[in-house]
Design a protein around this motif. Sequence first.
Motif, PDB file in Angstrom:
ATOM      1  N   ASP A 256     -89.547  18.870  84.348  1.00  0.00           N
ATOM      2  CA  ASP A 256     -90.745  18.838  85.276  1.00  0.00           C
ATOM      3  C   ASP A 256     -91.560  18.970  85.160  1.00  0.00           C
ATOM      4  N   GLY A 257     -92.935  19.539  86.026  1.00  0.00           N
ATOM      5  CA  GLY A 257     -94.334  19.069  86.249  1.00  0.00           C
ATOM      6  C   GLY A 257     -95.137  18.997  84.705  1.00  0.00           C
ATOM      7  N   PHE A 258     -94.244  19.301  83.610  1.00  0.00           N
ATOM      8  CA  PHE A 258     -94.981  19.888  81.980  1.00  0.00           C
ATOM      9  C   PHE A 258     -94.564  18.923  81.421  1.00  0.00           C
ATOM     10  N   GLN A 259     -93.556  18.027  82.127  1.00  0.00           N
ATOM     11  CA  GLN A 259     -92.417  16.743  81.377  1.00  0.00           C
ATOM     12  C   GLN A 259     -91.014  17.536  80.119  1.00  0.00           C
ATOM     13  N   LYS A 260     -91.048  18.385  80.501  1.00  0.00           N
ATOM     14  CA  LYS A 260     -89.959  19.191  80.402  1.00  0.00           C
ATOM     15  C   LYS A 260     -88.892  18.762  80.481  1.00  0.00           C
ATOM     16  N   THR A 261     -88.022  17.819  79.823  1.00  0.00           N
ATOM     17  CA  THR A 261     -86.374  18.177  80.055  1.00  0.00           C
ATOM     18  C   THR A 261     -85.855  19.032  80.460  1.00  0.00           C
ATOM     19  N   PHE A 267     -89.041  16.498  75.243  1.00  0.00           N
ATOM     20  CA  PHE A 267     -89.270  16.336  77.143  1.00  0.00           C
ATOM     21  C   PHE A 267     -89.121  14.814  77.173  1.00  0.00           C
ATOM     22  N   ALA A 268     -89.636  14.548  78.308  1.00  0.00           N
ATOM     23  CA  ALA A 268     -90.015  12.735  78.246  1.00  0.00           C
ATOM     24  C   ALA A 268     -90.846  12.649  79.300  1.00  0.00           C
ATOM     25  N   CYS A 269     -91.869  11.176  79.121  1.00  0.00           N
ATOM     26  CA  CYS A 269     -92.619  11.123  79.620  1.00  0.00           C
ATOM     27  C   CYS A 269     -92.400   9.208  79.659  1.00  0.00           C
ATOM     28  N   GLY A 270     -93.296   8.836  80.972  1.00  0.00           N
ATOM     29  CA  GLY A 270     -93.314   7.488  81.135  1.00  0.00           C
ATOM     30  C   GLY A 270     -92.398   7.213  82.014  1.00  0.00           C
ATOM     31  N   ASP A 271     -92.020   5.916  82.011  1.00  0.00           N
ATOM     32  CA  ASP A 271     -91.166   4.917  82.560  1.00  0.00           C
ATOM     33  C   ASP A 271     -90.209   5.522  82.937  1.00  0.00           C
TER      34      ASP A 271
END
Length: 302
Positions: A256-261, A267-271
């Motif tokens: 989502d917009g807060f990087q939550k899976t 959570f996940a972020c980046g590529d």
Amino acid sequence: MENLGKYDVIIIGGSYAGLSAGMALGRSLRQVLIIDSGSPCNQQTPHSHNFITQDGQKPSVIASIAKEQVLQYPTVEYINAFATNGIRNGKSFVIQTDRGERFESDKLLFATGIKDIMPAIGGFAEAWAKSIVHCPYCHGYEIRNKKTGILLNGAKAFHMASLLNNLTDQITILTAGEPDFTQEQLAKFKKHNIAIVEKKVKEIEQQDGQIAQVLFEDNSRLALDALYAGLPFEQHSEIPKQLGCETTEEGYIKVDGFQKTTVDGVFACGDNSSMMRSVSNAVATGGVAGAMLNKELVDDRF
């Protein structure tokens, strides 16, 4: 299997996104473990661009400085290992590494990146991220006014050509088969003198990663200085899938917009979760993820 402690957050992936999240969490005095295997997605890229204050810097230098700064925070630890498995243990998560270690945490962050799948074209892998590139914002200025190819077809090729038309007037689209364009798109190509070659590419003739020519299957050649290509990819880590994290149609981890899976506490972020593939975006999404992880810990404990 050796059990080696409990953390607030385990971050899997210690490149730009993971380190950015680690800094946000370290500054909030969270007990953090960063697990990194030392294989960043852009390890062949000679220079990073379009990242303010770091324009033209080597990615490895940016990562090295970031790691040094993050590890100044005493609650952040960093190990060089590959996370092989992950399970939920009640309200916690347990991560295993290829070194035979087990770590536990209340929250997880995947900053694991993706792996490009190289085509069966000789010389392609050697030139990837050097003179074969994926993004005009990251690399376009450096190869402006050059003989440029686009190894794509259909809507993706049209979109890339429209972006590159402002950077060079020497564009050739290599469709590797029958072109898939509308009459309107073909008219645009004609208007801007963009050529189309239908032949399949056999080999990239290159020296130290710099393209000289493209060799086609009929043994004809085309001189090029640069080539844009879009590659299929796979997730660098299987653990999000093991835990039940959903992915998008394109293959990115859904956030989502807060990087939550789609899995609580993960959570996940980046590529791995964004098609905006750049160092600056990795840093930005990592910062958001770190702040939101801290908020979840606050909500759980306050």
